[in-house]
Each structure stands twice: as structure tokens, then as C-alpha cells.
Write a protein that holds these residues in place. Structure first.
Motif, PDB file in Angstrom:
ATOM      1  N   HIS A 115       6.494  -7.681  18.138  1.00 11.11           N
ATOM      2  CA  HIS A 115       7.325  -7.258  17.003  1.00 11.11           C
ATOM      3  C   HIS A 115       7.035  -8.104  15.762  1.00 11.11           C
ATOM      4  N   LEU A 116       6.776  -9.390  15.932  1.00 11.48           N
ATOM      5  CA  LEU A 116       6.442 -10.225  14.775  1.00 11.48           C
ATOM      6  C   LEU A 116       5.102  -9.810  14.164  1.00 11.48           C
ATOM      7  N   LYS A 117       4.130  -9.451  15.019  1.00 10.57           N
ATOM      8  CA  LYS A 117       2.858  -8.944  14.495  1.00 10.57           C
ATOM      9  C   LYS A 117       3.062  -7.628  13.748  1.00 10.57           C
ATOM     10  N   LEU A 118       3.893  -6.765  14.298  1.00 13.52           N
ATOM     11  CA  LEU A 118       4.188  -5.486  13.643  1.00 13.52           C
ATOM     12  C   LEU A 118       4.916  -5.706  12.321  1.00 13.52           C
ATOM     13  N   ALA A 119       5.764  -6.720  12.263  1.00 15.67           N
ATOM     14  CA  ALA A 119       6.478  -7.020  11.014  1.00 15.67           C
ATOM     15  C   ALA A 119       5.497  -7.417   9.921  1.00 15.67           C
ATOM     16  N   GLY A 120       4.529  -8.243  10.259  1.00 14.52           N
ATOM     17  CA  GLY A 120       3.529  -8.641   9.276  1.00 14.52           C
ATOM     18  C   GLY A 120       2.701  -7.470   8.789  1.00 14.52           C
ATOM     19  N   PHE A 121       2.359  -6.570   9.697  1.00  9.44           N
ATOM     20  CA  PHE A 121       1.577  -5.387   9.317  1.00  9.44           C
ATOM     21  C   PHE A 121       2.416  -4.415   8.499  1.00  9.44           C
ATOM     22  N   ALA A 122       3.707  -4.316   8.808  1.00 13.13           N
ATOM     23  CA  ALA A 122       4.594  -3.405   8.072  1.00 13.13           C
ATOM     24  C   ALA A 122       4.821  -3.866   6.640  1.00 13.13           C
ATOM     25  N   LEU A 123       4.667  -5.156   6.376  1.00 11.02           N
ATOM     26  CA  LEU A 123       4.859  -5.666   5.015  1.00 11.02           C
ATOM     27  C   LEU A 123       3.721  -5.266   4.074  1.00 11.02           C
ATOM     28  N   TRP A 124       2.490  -5.268   4.548  1.00  9.35           N
ATOM     29  CA  TRP A 124       1.321  -5.128   3.684  1.00  9.35           C
ATOM     30  C   TRP A 124       0.220  -4.349   4.415  1.00  9.35           C
ATOM     31  N   PRO A 125       0.391  -3.033   4.680  1.00 11.72           N
ATOM     32  CA  PRO A 125      -0.563  -2.319   5.538  1.00 11.72           C
ATOM     33  C   PRO A 125      -1.773  -1.695   4.840  1.00 11.72           C
ATOM     34  N   ILE A 126      -1.698  -1.449   3.540  1.00  8.20           N
ATOM     35  CA  ILE A 126      -2.773  -0.725   2.865  1.00  8.20           C
ATOM     36  C   ILE A 126      -3.989  -1.640   2.713  1.00  8.20           C
ATOM     37  N   GLY A 127      -5.155  -1.104   3.027  1.00  9.16           N
ATOM     38  CA  GLY A 127      -6.380  -1.887   2.960  1.00  9.16           C
ATOM     39  C   GLY A 127      -6.661  -2.666   4.227  1.00  9.16           C
TER      40      GLY A 127
END
Length: 140
Positions: A115-127
Motif C-alpha cells: 500500500h505504501l508503494k501504491l501511495a507513492g505511485f498514486a501521487l505522481w503516476p504520469i511518465g
């Protein structure tokens, strides 16, 4: 994918990962239908894929693998700012709360980390794109 990552992914799917991924895929579909959301539809789809199989995958900058494109330049940065303001911060916050709840038990620790990894990806996913271990080795 390692056997442990496969087992964790199967458990993840059975305990709600599949429903969360379906939610991301539906969000991506709605973004495409609205036409104005098309630039963010790929980000939502990538979040869905990452939510489907979080173990054994890692987000990487797309330009490291494929070279620069529209999502890795200034327009991608602007898209990420808009994503962060409108959706990213509360999606990441939801993942952080889920991680806190799962971290209470020892069995839930790997899922809290996911979930913490997903949180980081959800913050800045484009590119960014998802890469498995053999593709990560080529990127570096």
C-alpha cells in the motif's frame, strides 16, 4: 516473478486487490469517456495494473526505458501537478491509512508495504511505467 511474489499477489487479489484494480480500470474508462480526462486515463490504468500485481513490480521513469515522450517532458510534469491536486493526494492518503491498518498485524506487513508503494505511485503516476526485475536490470 519469484514464487513468494506470486503467492503474495494471489493473497492480495483474494483479499481485495482485484476489487481495487477494477475500480481503477473503471475510473480509467470514465476518464476516456469524458474526453477531457484522456491524458489521465493512462495513469489510472497503470495504477490499476500496479494495484492488480503490486509484488514483483516497481515503477520506473518511462524515459529511462523508452526515451523521452509527451508524458516524460514538461506536459507530463503539468499533468502530474493537476493529478496531484485533484486526485493524487487523497488516493495516496487512502493507501497510507490502509497501510497503517495492515501494519498492526505481522501478517499484514507485506501488504502494508504494498500500500505504501501504491501511495507513492498514486501521487505522481504520469511518465512512469511498471517494470519487473529483468526489465529493471536493463534500465540501469
Amino acid at each position: 516473478m519469484s514464487p513468494i511474489a506470486l503467492i503474495l499477489n494471489i493473497i492480495w487479489l483474494a483479499l481485495g486487490g482485484a476489487l481495487a484494480a477494477i475500480g481503477w480500470f473503471i475510473a480509467a474508462l470514465f476518464m476516456v469517456i469524458t474526453i477531457i480526462g484522456i491524458p489521465w486515463a493512462r495513469a489510472a490504468f497503470d495504477n490499476g495494473v500496479y494495484t492488480l500485481w503490486p509484488f514483483g513490480a516497481k515503477p520506473l521513469a518511462r524515459d529511462r526505458l523508452y526515451g523521452e515522450d509527451i508524458g516524460t517532458g514538461p506536459l507530463g510534469f503539468l499533468g502530474n501537478i493537476i493529478w496531484l491536486v485533484l486526485a493524487g493526494w487523497w488516493l495516496a492518503l487512502g493507501h497510507v491509512f490502509a497501510a497503517i491498518g495492515l501494519a498492526i498485524t505481522i501478517i499484514g506487513l507485506p501488504f502494508a508495504w504494498a500500500h505504501l508503494k501504491l501511495a507513492g505511485f498514486a501521487l505522481w503516476p504520469i511518465g512512469r511505467t511498471l517494470a519487473h526485475s529483468e526489465l529493471r536490470r536493463r534500465a540501469y
